[in-house]
Design a protein around this motif. Structure first.
Motif, short mmCIF file in Angstrom:
data_model
loop_
_atom_site.label_atom_id
_atom_site.label_comp_id
_atom_site.label_asym_id
_atom_site.label_seq_id
_atom_site.Cartn_x
_atom_site.Cartn_y
_atom_site.Cartn_z
N ALA A 9 -18.47 12.37 11.44
CA ALA A 9 -18.60 12.39 10.00
C ALA A 9 -17.28 13.50 9.48
O ALA A 9 -16.71 13.43 8.40
CB ALA A 9 -19.94 12.77 9.56
N GLN A 10 -17.49 14.64 9.99
CA GLN A 10 -16.49 15.79 9.60
C GLN A 10 -15.00 15.05 9.84
O GLN A 10 -14.20 15.48 9.00
CB GLN A 10 -16.62 16.88 10.34
CG GLN A 10 -17.85 17.60 9.82
CD GLN A 10 -18.08 18.93 10.77
OE1 GLN A 10 -17.61 19.16 11.90
NE2 GLN A 10 -18.99 19.66 10.40
N HIS A 11 -14.65 14.52 10.90
CA HIS A 11 -13.45 13.87 11.08
C HIS A 11 -13.09 12.95 10.00
O HIS A 11 -11.89 13.09 9.68
CB HIS A 11 -13.49 13.27 12.73
CG HIS A 11 -11.92 12.63 13.03
ND1 HIS A 11 -10.97 13.43 13.18
CD2 HIS A 11 -11.65 11.56 12.84
CE1 HIS A 11 -9.96 12.75 13.33
NE2 HIS A 11 -10.31 11.58 13.17
N TYR A 12 -13.91 12.16 9.71
CA TYR A 12 -13.37 11.39 8.82
C TYR A 12 -13.94 11.46 7.31
O TYR A 12 -13.74 10.69 6.42
CB TYR A 12 -14.06 9.79 9.02
CG TYR A 12 -13.58 9.06 10.27
CD1 TYR A 12 -12.44 8.37 10.16
CD2 TYR A 12 -14.00 8.96 11.45
CE1 TYR A 12 -11.48 7.92 11.16
CE2 TYR A 12 -13.24 8.56 12.63
CZ TYR A 12 -12.04 8.05 12.51
OH TYR A 12 -11.50 7.45 13.63
N ASN A 13 -14.49 12.65 7.13
CA ASN A 13 -14.65 13.06 5.79
C ASN A 13 -15.76 12.26 5.10
O ASN A 13 -15.32 11.99 3.90
CB ASN A 13 -13.32 13.46 5.17
CG ASN A 13 -13.60 14.19 3.69
OD1 ASN A 13 -14.61 14.86 3.76
ND2 ASN A 13 -12.83 14.14 2.92
N PHE A 14 -17.01 12.09 5.91
CA PHE A 14 -18.07 11.53 5.00
C PHE A 14 -19.23 12.13 5.45
O PHE A 14 -19.28 13.06 6.26
CB PHE A 14 -18.03 9.92 5.06
CG PHE A 14 -18.24 9.54 6.42
CD1 PHE A 14 -19.64 9.33 6.89
CD2 PHE A 14 -17.32 9.26 7.56
CE1 PHE A 14 -19.95 8.88 8.07
CE2 PHE A 14 -17.70 9.07 8.95
CZ PHE A 14 -18.94 8.79 8.95
N VAL A 15 -20.28 11.64 4.70
CA VAL A 15 -21.63 12.21 4.96
C VAL A 15 -22.42 11.36 5.70
O VAL A 15 -22.60 10.06 4.97
CB VAL A 15 -22.29 12.71 3.65
CG1 VAL A 15 -23.72 13.28 3.78
CG2 VAL A 15 -21.63 13.88 2.91
#
Length: 68
Positions: A9-15
């Motif tokens: 999630a952090q790598h692709y910038n989503f929650v």
């Protein structure tokens, strides 16, 4: 939540917002949202070829109302 899920999630910038357990009360809401996305984004773009991911994203943004 598992560390790999958090890293993803952090790598692709989503929650990641998991559904409630044992009572999928949001299932119909999510299915309707997916149906709308197909109708408003996928179907109009399905036969168009894009030369780059940026071009595709630009066109999707236009369909979402952010391409003004």
């Amino acid at each position: 939540m598992r560390r790999t899920s958090t890293d993803f999630a952090q790598h692709y910038n989503f929650v990641i917002n998991p559904a409630r357990g044992y009572a999928p009360q949001d299932k119909a809401l999510v299915e309707n949202a997916v149906n709308l996305a197909y109708q408003r984004i996928y179907y109009p773009l399905r036969e168009i070829s894009f030369s780059s991911l940026e071009d595709l994203n630009r066109e999707i943004k236009r369909f979402l109302g952010g391409g003004h």
